[in-house]
Design a protein around this motif. Structure first.
Motif: not given
Ligand code: HEC
Length: 88
Positions: A42-50, A52-57, A72-81
């Motif tokens: 997941i972090s390797a993927w995250g570096r492609k979208l540096p 944070p706002e775009q990544r969240g969207l 109702n679980e989507r927001a906490p999962i995204i926040e965690h990531i």
């Protein structure tokens, strides 16, 4: 004046629910995504979208169809990531 104690307690309630959400997020991620995704992937993927706002969207949209967790679980999962794996 009777409203005052109620208004004062709002920030406390918000703080409490944020903490609960981040703990839940970790658990929910392990439960819903952990079988297929480790932290490193997941972090390797995250570096492609540096950004944070775009990544969240992007995650919002992606998780609507990718092994979608209940609404109702989507927001906490995204926040965690966001908070856990993608800090730069
Ligand atoms: C049954 C296995 C499985 C589960 C469960 C699963 N995923 Fe995935 N995920 C994959 C596979 C396989 C890919 C790569 C192919 C693709 O893009 O669909 C992927 C791709 C991704 C990507 C994009 C990676 C990239 O390099 O483009 C993200 C982000 C992601 N998953 C997040 C999640 C999250 C968050 C959850 C939990 C809600 C989750 N996934 C649940 C198997 C899974």
């Amino acid at each position: 004046m009777a409203l005052r104690p109620i208004l004062l307690s709002i920030p406390l309630l918000l703080a409490a629910s944020l903490t609960a959400a981040s703990q839940d997020g970790e658990m929910l991620f392990a439960q819903r995504c952990g079988d297929c995704h480790g932290a490193r992937a997941i972090s390797a993927w995250g570096r492609k979208l540096p950004n944070p706002e775009q990544r969240g969207l992007w995650l919002e949209g992606f998780l609507a169809t990718h092994h979608p967790p209940p609404e109702n679980e989507r927001a906490p999962i995204i926040e965690h990531i966001q908070s856990r794996y993608m800090r730069r």
